[in-house]
Design a protein around this motif. Structure first.
Motif, PDB file in Angstrom:
ATOM      1  N   LEU A  12      25.868  36.993 -19.416  1.00 49.37           N
ATOM      2  CA  LEU A  12      27.319  36.867 -19.301  1.00 49.37           C
ATOM      3  C   LEU A  12      28.043  37.534 -20.466  1.00 49.37           C
ATOM      4  O   LEU A  12      29.117  38.114 -20.279  1.00 49.37           O
ATOM      5  N   ILE A  13      27.482  37.470 -21.644  1.00 46.55           N
ATOM      6  CA  ILE A  13      28.108  38.120 -22.800  1.00 46.55           C
ATOM      7  C   ILE A  13      28.247  39.621 -22.556  1.00 46.55           C
ATOM      8  O   ILE A  13      29.246  40.223 -22.941  1.00 46.55           O
ATOM      9  N   SER A  17      33.678  39.895 -19.491  1.00 50.93           N
ATOM     10  CA  SER A  17      34.527  40.046 -20.685  1.00 50.93           C
ATOM     11  C   SER A  17      35.209  38.735 -21.080  1.00 50.93           C
ATOM     12  O   SER A  17      35.366  38.453 -22.271  1.00 50.93           O
ATOM     13  N   GLU A  18      35.607  37.923 -20.104  1.00 52.25           N
ATOM     14  CA  GLU A  18      36.234  36.639 -20.427  1.00 52.25           C
ATOM     15  C   GLU A  18      35.247  35.734 -21.170  1.00 52.25           C
ATOM     16  O   GLU A  18      35.592  35.110 -22.176  1.00 52.25           O
ATOM     17  N   ASP A  24      32.836  34.639 -28.489  1.00 50.52           N
ATOM     18  CA  ASP A  24      33.168  35.121 -29.828  1.00 50.52           C
ATOM     19  C   ASP A  24      34.126  34.180 -30.546  1.00 50.52           C
ATOM     20  O   ASP A  24      33.970  33.891 -31.735  1.00 50.52           O
ATOM     21  N   ARG A  25      35.124  33.666 -29.818  1.00 49.74           N
ATOM     22  CA  ARG A  25      36.089  32.734 -30.425  1.00 49.74           C
ATOM     23  C   ARG A  25      35.401  31.422 -30.801  1.00 49.74           C
ATOM     24  O   ARG A  25      35.671  30.846 -31.865  1.00 49.74           O
ATOM     25  N   HIS A  26      34.511  30.943 -29.943  1.00 53.72           N
ATOM     26  CA  HIS A  26      33.776  29.713 -30.229  1.00 53.72           C
ATOM     27  C   HIS A  26      32.940  29.883 -31.487  1.00 53.72           C
ATOM     28  O   HIS A  26      32.921  29.009 -32.356  1.00 53.72           O
ATOM     29  N   GLN A  59      35.194  25.717 -21.019  1.00 49.64           N
ATOM     30  CA  GLN A  59      35.496  26.908 -20.223  1.00 49.64           C
ATOM     31  C   GLN A  59      34.242  27.767 -20.046  1.00 49.64           C
ATOM     32  O   GLN A  59      33.984  28.283 -18.956  1.00 49.64           O
ATOM     33  N   MET A  60      33.475  27.900 -21.110  1.00 48.41           N
ATOM     34  CA  MET A  60      32.234  28.662 -21.024  1.00 48.41           C
ATOM     35  C   MET A  60      31.245  27.983 -20.082  1.00 48.41           C
ATOM     36  O   MET A  60      30.560  28.650 -19.302  1.00 48.41           O
TER      37      MET A  60
END
Length: 69
Positions: A12-13, A17-18, A24-26, A59-60
């Motif tokens: 998924l990474i 893109s979402e 990355d933010r996590h 969300q992930m």
């Protein structure tokens, strides 16, 4: 995080893109929370970052659940 689904997370990474932005933010928040937990910071700021981190993780998890169906 999601150690039992590492292959799906890595996929998924690179393909979603979402998910990559959330991942990355996590990671960024995780580093900041760890760093700030040991020093002087107001509790409100720390709690706000922790809540954002949990929201991102949820969300992930939802994206991951849809991916593995």
């Amino acid at each position: 995080m999601f150690e039992d689904q590492l292959q799906a997370v890595n996929e998924l990474i690179t393909t979603n893109s979402e998910f990559k932005v959330l991942h990355d933010r996590h990671y960024e928040l995780d580093e900041k929370v760890s760093e700030l937990s040991t020093g002087p910071i107001d509790d409100f700021t720390l709690e706000k970052m922790k809540k954002e981190k949990l929201l991102i993780k949820d969300q992930m998890a939802a994206i991951l659940a849809n991916h593995t169906k």
